[in-house]
Design an enzyme around this catalytic site. Structure first.
Site, PDB file in Angstrom:
ATOM      1  N   HIS A  33       0.845  -1.198   0.000  1.00  0.00           N
ATOM      2  CA  HIS A  33       0.000   0.000   0.000  1.00  0.00           C
ATOM      3  C   HIS A  33       0.872   1.237   0.000  1.00  0.00           C
ATOM      4  O   HIS A  33       2.073   1.152   0.276  1.00  0.00           O
ATOM      5  CB  HIS A  33      -0.898   0.021   1.256  1.00  0.00           C
ATOM      6  CG  HIS A  33      -0.106   0.176   2.536  1.00  0.00           C
ATOM      7  ND1 HIS A  33       0.522  -0.879   3.157  1.00  0.00           N
ATOM      8  CD2 HIS A  33       0.195   1.277   3.279  1.00  0.00           C
ATOM      9  CE1 HIS A  33       1.156  -0.446   4.239  1.00  0.00           C
ATOM     10  NE2 HIS A  33       0.980   0.866   4.334  1.00  0.00           N
ATOM     11  N   ARG A  36       7.552  -9.025  15.322  1.00  0.00           N
ATOM     12  CA  ARG A  36       8.044  -7.715  14.927  1.00  0.00           C
ATOM     13  C   ARG A  36       7.061  -6.649  15.372  1.00  0.00           C
ATOM     14  O   ARG A  36       5.841  -6.886  15.380  1.00  0.00           O
ATOM     15  CB  ARG A  36       8.203  -7.695  13.399  1.00  0.00           C
ATOM     16  CG  ARG A  36       8.640  -6.403  12.830  1.00  0.00           C
ATOM     17  CD  ARG A  36       9.081  -6.545  11.380  1.00  0.00           C
ATOM     18  NE  ARG A  36       9.472  -5.242  10.924  1.00  0.00           N
ATOM     19  CZ  ARG A  36       8.662  -4.373  10.317  1.00  0.00           C
ATOM     20  NH1 ARG A  36       7.427  -4.717  10.029  1.00  0.00           N
ATOM     21  NH2 ARG A  36       9.098  -3.181   9.976  1.00  0.00           N
TER      22      ARG A  36
HETATM   23  C1  LIG Z   1      -5.001   8.472   8.990  1.00  0.00           C
HETATM   24  C2  LIG Z   1      -5.096   7.251   8.516  1.00  0.00           C
HETATM   25  C3  LIG Z   1      -4.146   6.661   7.531  1.00  0.00           C
HETATM   26  C4  LIG Z   1      -4.546   5.199   7.490  1.00  0.00           C
HETATM   27  C5  LIG Z   1      -6.027   5.308   7.669  1.00  0.00           C
HETATM   28  C6  LIG Z   1      -6.143   6.278   8.870  1.00  0.00           C
HETATM   29  C7  LIG Z   1      -5.753   5.529  10.158  1.00  0.00           C
HETATM   30  C8  LIG Z   1      -4.862   4.302   9.892  1.00  0.00           C
HETATM   31  C9  LIG Z   1      -3.908   4.432   8.703  1.00  0.00           C
HETATM   32  C10 LIG Z   1      -3.463   3.089   8.124  1.00  0.00           C
HETATM   33  C11 LIG Z   1      -2.265   2.457   8.851  1.00  0.00           C
HETATM   34  C12 LIG Z   1      -1.899   1.120   8.172  1.00  0.00           C
HETATM   35  C13 LIG Z   1      -1.843   1.236   6.647  1.00  0.00           C
HETATM   36  C14 LIG Z   1      -3.068   1.999   6.110  1.00  0.00           C
HETATM   37  C15 LIG Z   1      -3.087   1.989   4.587  1.00  0.00           C
HETATM   38  C16 LIG Z   1      -4.310   1.433   6.773  1.00  0.00           C
HETATM   39  O1  LIG Z   1      -4.998   0.524   6.392  1.00  0.00           O
HETATM   40  O2  LIG Z   1      -4.535   2.145   7.961  1.00  0.00           O
HETATM   41  C17 LIG Z   1      -3.067   3.394   6.700  1.00  0.00           C
HETATM   42  C18 LIG Z   1      -4.144   4.389   6.246  1.00  0.00           C
HETATM   43  C19 LIG Z   1      -3.689   5.238   5.049  1.00  0.00           C
HETATM   44  O3  LIG Z   1      -2.586   5.786   5.043  1.00  0.00           O
HETATM   45  O4  LIG Z   1      -4.483   5.319   4.118  1.00  0.00           O
HETATM   46  O1  LIG Z   2       5.374  -2.390   9.859  1.00  0.00           O
HETATM   47  C1  LIG Z   2       5.877  -1.787   8.911  1.00  0.00           C
HETATM   48  O2  LIG Z   2       7.074  -1.822   8.672  1.00  0.00           O
HETATM   49  C2  LIG Z   2       5.000  -0.990   7.972  1.00  0.00           C
HETATM   50  C3  LIG Z   2       3.819  -0.356   8.656  1.00  0.00           C
HETATM   51  C4  LIG Z   2       3.040   0.497   7.711  1.00  0.00           C
HETATM   52  O3  LIG Z   2       3.299   0.550   6.523  1.00  0.00           O
HETATM   53  C5  LIG Z   2       1.920   1.313   8.211  1.00  0.00           C
HETATM   54  O4  LIG Z   2       1.552   1.205   9.408  1.00  0.00           O
HETATM   55  O5  LIG Z   2       1.369   2.102   7.410  1.00  0.00           O
HETATM   56 FE   LIG Z   3       2.266   2.175   5.522  1.00  0.00          FE
END
Ligand SMILES: C=C1C[C@]23C[C@H]1CC[C@H]2[C@@]12CCC[C@@](C)(C(=O)O1)[C@H]2[C@@H]3C(=O)O
Ligand SMILES: O=C(O)CCC(=O)C(=O)O
Ligand SMILES: [Fe+2]
Length: 368
Positions: A226, A293
């Protein structure tokens, strides 16, 4: 359109998934076994490595600019965040994820909410499950932490609050370094940075990730590929590697943990602000047979009401704006709906033939 980050997902509730107790699984269930079809990117491994920048170095600005253009990611040292604070955050993560599942579920993320314990938001776009657990913190952590640790919540709240404050300062500093290298240097260039140019009104989410040791790591996926929807993301990873980034022409490149270092990645909003000059990097997390991790991602964006668009300094007759203005909330909303097509859905469609009828997506804007 919702105006608070915490309301960004109201219109796209997340499906409820079962939360297994990872510690009790000795074999990878089929629902967690990813195959090539789910992960189309080539499994090549590069000899190149992600740039490492010493923030005390006088060349930092140039190196960062080059890294953002070519990689969309870099690691930093001498960033001013103390090792003891990073250790405390790691300890809080460890303590959170080692709670029994029923306890963690007391702070479960509601289907239309943003904060709390649960699967990654992007899970719904994949047919297989990810070998990870996450905890998202938007705003003060108190309410959820109180449910997790009725006795010690105030200690963990203090750690997270201090970490968020320190991350916010570092993110503001990184913003000026990243923008500086594009010639955006004056306070007035970014109005929302505020009178002190310290980006005081910025919004952020903290994402804590836990990837348990996995009986069949080659077939599992910690966090699927992503890009982040942010301006920038500051990632702390413990000493176990797992993060990989996709580089055009090189394939998947590992980002090994650097002691005391932090990983900085360019998000989609920075790509828009830089009018496509900085790349938002595609990344994923792999898992490990013998070690669990932990990582913590500080996802940083503009204040909720601010529209991000290609910066006027980077736009001109030969450089038309590539994206239309979007607020962070609007973009998160788009991402929840279109996932990896979100960026192209806010892209301005420049007609190739000058006839102005090129419009591949119904919500893109046609100019010309
Ligand atoms: C402010 C944000 C940014 C979110 C959504 C919301 C809260 C959690 C973030 C994440 C974190 C993990 C990857 C991601 C792709 C996900 O699934 O949740 C991120 C997403 C984004 O960057 O789009
Ligand atoms: O765990 C990682 O190294 C990646 C985490 C990440 O991409 C995210 O939280 O958006
Ligand atoms: Fe990320």
């Amino acid at each position: 359109m919702p105006s608070r980050l915490s309301d960004a997902f109201r219109a796209h509730p997340q499906q409820q998934l079962k939360h297994p107790d990872f510690t009790s699984l000795h074999e990878l269930p089929d629902s967690y076994a990813w195959n090539q079809r789910d992960d189309p990117s080539p499994e090549t491994f590069a000899t190149e490595s992600v740039p490492l920048v010493d923030l005390n170095d006088s060349n930092a600005l140039q190196v960062i600019g080059h890294a953002c253009k070519t990689w969309g990611i870099f690691q930093v040292t001498n960033h001013g965040i103390s090792t003891s604070l990073l250790d405390m955050v790691e300890h809080t993560c460890r303590s959170l994820f080692s709670l029994p599942v029923h306890q963690k579920l007391k702070a479960a993320r509601s289907p239309d909410g943003v904060s709390g314990y649960g699967f990654a938001r992007i899970s719904s776009f994949f047919s297989k499950l990810m070998w990870s657990q996450g905890f998202t913190i938007v705003g003060p952590p108190d309410e959820h932490f109180c449910q997790l640790w009725p006795q010690d919540f105030s200690y963990h709240c203090d750690v997270i609050k201090e970490y968020k404050e320190e991350m916010k300062k570092l993110a503001g500093r990184l913003m000026w370094l990243m923008l500086g290298s594009l010639g955006i240097i004056a306070k007035e260039d970014i109005k929302w940075a505020g009178p002190k140019a310290d980006f005081k009104g910025a919004s952020a989410a903290l994402q804590l990730n836990y990837y348990p040791a996995c009986p069949d790591p080659d077939r599992a996926m910690g966090l699927a590929p992503h890009t982040d929807s942010t301006l920038l993301t500051i990632l702390y990873q413990n000493s176990t590697s797992g993060l990989q980034v996709f580089k055009e022409g090189a394939g998947w490149v590992a980002v090994p943990p650097v002691p005391g270092g932090l990983v900085i990645n360019v998000g989609d909003l920075m790509h828009i602000l830089s009018n496509g000059s900085y790349q938002s990097v595609l990344h994923r997390a792999m898992v490990n047979r013998s070690h669990h991790r932990l990582s913590s991602a500080y996802l940083y964006g503009p204040p909720s009401t601010v529209e991000i668009s290609p910066h006027p300094k980077l736009v001109g007759p030969t450089h038309p704006p590539l994206y239309r203005p979007v607020t962070w909330n609007e973009y998160l909303h788009t991402k929840a709906k279109h996932f990896n097509k979100a960026l192209s859905s806010v892209r301005v469609c420049v007609p190739l033939n000058g006839l102005g009828d090129v419009n591949e997506q119904n919500n893109s804007v046609t100019v010309g």
